[in-house]
Enzyme design. Structure first.
Site, PDB file in Angstrom:
ATOM      1  N   CYS A 109       0.816  -1.126  -0.056  1.00 47.61           N
ATOM      2  CA  CYS A 109       0.040  -0.058   0.105  1.00 47.61           C
ATOM      3  C   CYS A 109       0.786   1.376  -0.025  1.00 47.61           C
ATOM      4  O   CYS A 109       0.420   2.151  -0.255  1.00 47.61           O
ATOM      5  CB  CYS A 109      -0.702  -0.071   1.022  1.00 47.61           C
ATOM      6  SG  CYS A 109      -1.815  -1.598   1.125  1.00 47.61           S
ATOM      7  N   HIS A 248      -4.017   6.826   3.091  1.00 50.30           N
ATOM      8  CA  HIS A 248      -4.108   5.388   2.355  1.00 50.30           C
ATOM      9  C   HIS A 248      -5.517   5.156   2.793  1.00 50.30           C
ATOM     10  O   HIS A 248      -5.652   5.253   4.101  1.00 50.30           O
ATOM     11  CB  HIS A 248      -3.331   4.442   2.684  1.00 50.30           C
ATOM     12  CG  HIS A 248      -3.531   2.915   2.415  1.00 50.30           C
ATOM     13  ND1 HIS A 248      -4.015   2.568   1.219  1.00 50.30           N
ATOM     14  CD2 HIS A 248      -3.425   1.777   3.233  1.00 50.30           C
ATOM     15  CE1 HIS A 248      -4.132   1.219   1.159  1.00 50.30           C
ATOM     16  NE2 HIS A 248      -3.779   0.852   2.367  1.00 50.30           N
ATOM     17  N   ASN A 278     -10.102  -1.157   0.088  1.00 49.41           N
ATOM     18  CA  ASN A 278      -8.795  -0.786   0.302  1.00 49.41           C
ATOM     19  C   ASN A 278      -8.291  -1.233  -1.142  1.00 49.41           C
ATOM     20  O   ASN A 278      -7.988  -2.852  -1.183  1.00 49.41           O
ATOM     21  CB  ASN A 278      -7.887  -1.800   1.470  1.00 49.41           C
ATOM     22  CG  ASN A 278      -6.663  -1.586   1.448  1.00 49.41           C
ATOM     23  OD1 ASN A 278      -5.932  -1.067   0.618  1.00 49.41           O
ATOM     24  ND2 ASN A 278      -6.121  -1.964   2.734  1.00 49.41           N
TER      25      ASN A 278
HETATM   26  N1  COA Z   1     -17.791  -9.952   9.838  1.00 53.17           N
HETATM   27  C1  COA Z   1     -18.493 -10.300  10.735  1.00 53.17           C
HETATM   28  N2  COA Z   1     -17.373 -10.639  11.813  1.00 53.17           N
HETATM   29  C2  COA Z   1     -16.292 -10.662  11.733  1.00 53.17           C
HETATM   30  C3  COA Z   1     -15.645 -10.113  10.524  1.00 53.17           C
HETATM   31  C4  COA Z   1     -16.703  -9.898   9.572  1.00 53.17           C
HETATM   32  N3  COA Z   1     -16.138  -9.442   8.410  1.00 53.17           N
HETATM   33  N4  COA Z   1     -14.340 -10.259  10.459  1.00 53.17           N
HETATM   34  C5  COA Z   1     -14.037 -10.682  11.700  1.00 53.17           C
HETATM   35  N5  COA Z   1     -15.358 -10.913  12.570  1.00 53.17           N
HETATM   36  C6  COA Z   1     -15.245 -11.060  13.775  1.00 53.17           C
HETATM   37  C7  COA Z   1     -14.190 -12.097  14.220  1.00 53.17           C
HETATM   38  O1  COA Z   1     -14.229 -13.447  13.809  1.00 53.17           O
HETATM   39  C8  COA Z   1     -14.292 -11.798  15.880  1.00 53.17           C
HETATM   40  O2  COA Z   1     -15.306 -12.795  16.280  1.00 53.17           O
HETATM   41  P1  COA Z   1     -14.816 -13.406  17.522  1.00 53.17           P
HETATM   42  O3  COA Z   1     -14.949 -12.257  18.723  1.00 53.17           O
HETATM   43  O4  COA Z   1     -16.079 -14.099  17.738  1.00 53.17           O
HETATM   44  O5  COA Z   1     -13.697 -14.154  17.493  1.00 53.17           O
HETATM   45  C9  COA Z   1     -14.796 -10.288  16.132  1.00 53.17           C
HETATM   46  O6  COA Z   1     -15.377  -9.992  14.654  1.00 53.17           O
HETATM   47  C10 COA Z   1     -13.620  -9.166  16.267  1.00 53.17           C
HETATM   48  O7  COA Z   1     -12.646  -9.372  15.383  1.00 53.17           O
HETATM   49  P2  COA Z   1     -11.388  -8.613  15.360  1.00 53.17           P
HETATM   50  O8  COA Z   1     -10.339  -9.108  14.354  1.00 53.17           O
HETATM   51  O9  COA Z   1     -11.002  -8.274  16.874  1.00 53.17           O
HETATM   52  O10 COA Z   1     -11.988  -7.215  15.009  1.00 53.17           O
HETATM   53  P3  COA Z   1     -11.175  -5.976  14.842  1.00 53.17           P
HETATM   54  O11 COA Z   1     -12.088  -4.794  15.635  1.00 53.17           O
HETATM   55  O12 COA Z   1      -9.799  -5.815  15.321  1.00 53.17           O
HETATM   56  O13 COA Z   1     -11.447  -5.457  13.240  1.00 53.17           O
HETATM   57  C11 COA Z   1     -10.443  -5.197  11.159  1.00 53.17           C
HETATM   58  C12 COA Z   1     -11.049  -6.072  12.322  1.00 53.17           C
HETATM   59  C13 COA Z   1      -9.757  -6.017  10.205  1.00 53.17           C
HETATM   60  C14 COA Z   1     -11.436  -4.528  10.715  1.00 53.17           C
HETATM   61  C15 COA Z   1      -9.361  -4.348  11.948  1.00 53.17           C
HETATM   62  O14 COA Z   1      -8.457  -5.082  12.784  1.00 53.17           O
HETATM   63  C16 COA Z   1      -8.549  -3.726  10.913  1.00 53.17           C
HETATM   64  O15 COA Z   1      -9.139  -2.583  10.568  1.00 53.17           O
HETATM   65  N6  COA Z   1      -7.164  -3.873  11.041  1.00 53.17           N
HETATM   66  C17 COA Z   1      -6.426  -3.106   9.964  1.00 53.17           C
HETATM   67  C18 COA Z   1      -6.494  -3.617   8.800  1.00 53.17           C
HETATM   68  C19 COA Z   1      -5.745  -2.997   7.805  1.00 53.17           C
HETATM   69  O16 COA Z   1      -6.092  -1.925   7.645  1.00 53.17           O
HETATM   70  N7  COA Z   1      -5.329  -3.668   6.564  1.00 53.17           N
HETATM   71  C20 COA Z   1      -4.827  -3.352   5.761  1.00 53.17           C
HETATM   72  C21 COA Z   1      -3.610  -2.393   5.846  1.00 53.17           C
HETATM   73  S1  COA Z   1      -2.893  -1.692   4.226  1.00 53.17           S
END
Ligand code: COA
Length: 321
Positions: A109, A248, A278
Site C-alpha cells: 500500500c 491510504h 482498500n
Molecule cells: N464480519 C463479521 N464478523 C467478523 C468479520 C466480518 N467480516 N471479520 C471478523 N469478524 C469477527 C471476528 O471473527 C471476531 O469474532 P470473535 O470475537 O467471535 O472471535 C470479531 O469479529 C472481532 O474480530 P477482530 O479481529 O478483533 O475485529 P477488529 O475490531 O480488530 O476489526 C479489522 C478487524 C480487520 C477491521 C481491524 O483489525 C483492522 O481494520 N485492521 C487493519 C486492517 C488493515 O487496514 N489492513 C490493511 C493495511 S494496508
C-alpha cells in the site's frame, strides 16, 4: 516536482457488503462500522495491465503529454498479471510509450508513494524528464473469498499520475520494518526444484492474503501520525497549515484515529474507501485523482499524502500544488 495530470480506472462490477453477506458470515453493519467500507469494485476480467493502461491514458490526456514523451514508467503493484514481463512494460506496449524505461515497484500500500519518491529523485538528478507512475491492483485474485476477516476489506482499481520537474516543493519521509513482515503476507513462492521435497503446487495458506488485523491496525495508528509529525518538521510547516491529508484508504477508523491524535478536522481528510475499499497501491492515486478532478485542491495548497502497508512499509510526502 509537479503533477501534470492524473487518471483512474475501475472495474465495472460493484460488490456491496450485502453481496458479501451471501458468501461469508458477515453483515453490512459489521463491515461499515469497523471499516467504513460499503462497497468495492471487483474485476470481472479486467487485468492489472488493462486497468493501469486505462488510468495512464486518462492521466496523459489531462497532462497534455503524449505517450512518446514519457521516459520512465513505474507501476506499483503487488498483484501483477505475472512476474515477467513487468506491468510497466505491458503498459508501455498498450499505450505506445516507446521511449520509456519500465519497471515495477513492490511495496504494497506504500507502493505509489515510493514510486513518487523515486520519480522525484530521478527528476532532481535530471536523468528523466517526464514520468508516468501508476498504482494498480486486482487484489480480488489474492483474497480468500471464504475468509470473512480479509475478504471484506479489499478492492480492485488503478490510479496514475504524470509528473515533471518543477519549482514546487516536495519533501518525503519513508521507512520499512521487515522484522514485522509476517503480519501481512500473500502469494508466497516456495522453493521448488528437483532437490527439494516440496510438492509442486502452492498451498492455499501460502497463496491467499493473510493479515493479523489488530497488529496492522496498531502499526498504522502509530506510524502515520509519527510520520506526519516528522514531515511537517522537515518541511518547516505546521499541521494546521496543511490543507489536505490524503491517507491510504484502508479503514475509516485508522483515519479518524490519526485525525484525533493530531487534532486535524476530518473535513481535511477526504475518503473514498466507502466506494472502493482498500485498493493497496491504487488507493492514494485513486483518491488524488478524485480530489483533483473535483477541484478540491487549489493552486498553492499544501498537501500531505501518507501510505502504510505490507512489508511493513510506510511513506509520507509533503507537496505544494
Ligand atoms: N464480519 C463479521 N464478523 C467478523 C468479520 C466480518 N467480516 N471479520 C471478523 N469478524 C469477527 C471476528 O471473527 C471476531 O469474532 P470473535 O470475537 O467471535 O472471535 C470479531 O469479529 C472481532 O474480530 P477482530 O479481529 O478483533 O475485529 P477488529 O475490531 O480488530 O476489526 C479489522 C478487524 C480487520 C477491521 C481491524 O483489525 C483492522 O481494520 N485492521 C487493519 C486492517 C488493515 O487496514 N489492513 C490493511 C493495511 S494496508
Amino acid at each position: 516536482m509537479k503533477i501534470l495530470g492524473t487518471g483512474s480506472a475501475l472495474p465495472d462490477h460493484i460488490v456491496t457488503n450485502d453481496d458479501l453477506s451471501k458468501i461469508v458470515e458477515t453483515s453490512d453493519e459489521w463491515i461499515t462500522s469497523r471499516t467504513g467500507i460499503r462497497q468495492r469494485r471487483i474485476s470481472g476480467g479486467e487485468t492489472v495491465s488493462e486497468l493501469a493502461s486505462k488510468a495512464a491514458l486518462a492521466a496523459l490526456e489531462q497532462a497534455k503529454v503524449s505517450a512518446e514523451e514519457l521516459d520512465l514508467i513505474m507501476v506499483a503493484t503487488i498483484t501483477p498479471d505475472g512476474i515477467m514481463p513487468n506491468m510497466a512494460c505491458m503498459v508501455q506496449d498498450r499505450i505506445g510509450a516507446v521511449n520509456a524505461t519500465c519497471f515495477d515497484i513492490n511495496a504494497a500500500c506504500s507502493g505509489f508513494l515510493f514510486a513518487l519518491n523515486t520519480a522525484n529523485a530521478y527528476l532532481t538528478s535530471g536523468m528523466y524528464q517526464k514520468i508516468l507512475l501508476i498504482g494498480a491492483e486486482t487484489l480480488s485474485k489474492l483474497v480468500n473469498w471464504e475468509d470473512r476477516t480479509t475478504c471484506v476489506l479489499f478492492g480492485d482499481g488503478a490510479g496514475a499520475a504524470v509528473v515533471a520537474a518543477d519549482e514546487q516543493r516536495y519533501v518525503a519521509v519513508s521507512g520499512s520494518d521487515g522484522a514485522k513482515g509476517q503480519v501481512l503476507t500473500a502469494a508466497q513462492l516456495p522453493l521448488r526444484n528437483f532437490t527439494t521435497e516440496q510438492g509442486d503446487i502452492v498451498t492455499p495458506e501460502q497463496f491467499y492474503m493473510y493479515m493479523n488485523g489488530q497488529e496492522v491496525f496498531k502499526f498504522a495508528v502509530r506510524t502515520v501520525p509519527d510520520s506526519i509529525l516528522k514531515i511537517v518538521e522537515k518541511a518547516q510547516v505546521t499541521v494546521d497549515e496543511i490543507d489536505w491529508f490524503l491517507l491510504h484508504q484502508a479503514n475509516e477508523r485508522i483515519i479518524a484515529s490519526v485525525a484525533k491524535r493530531l487534532d486535524i478536522p476530518m473535513e481535511k481528510m477526504p475518503m473514498n474507501m466507502d466506494r472502493y475499499g482498500n485498493t493497496s497501491a491504487a488507493s492514494i492515486p485513486l483518491l488524488l485523482d478524485e480530489v483533483l478532478r473535483k477541484g478540491m485542491i487549489k493552486p498553492g495548497n499544501k498537501v500531505i499524502l501518507s501510505g502504510f502497508g505490507g512489508g511493513l512499509t510506510w511513506g509520507t510526502v509533503y507537496m505544494e500544488f
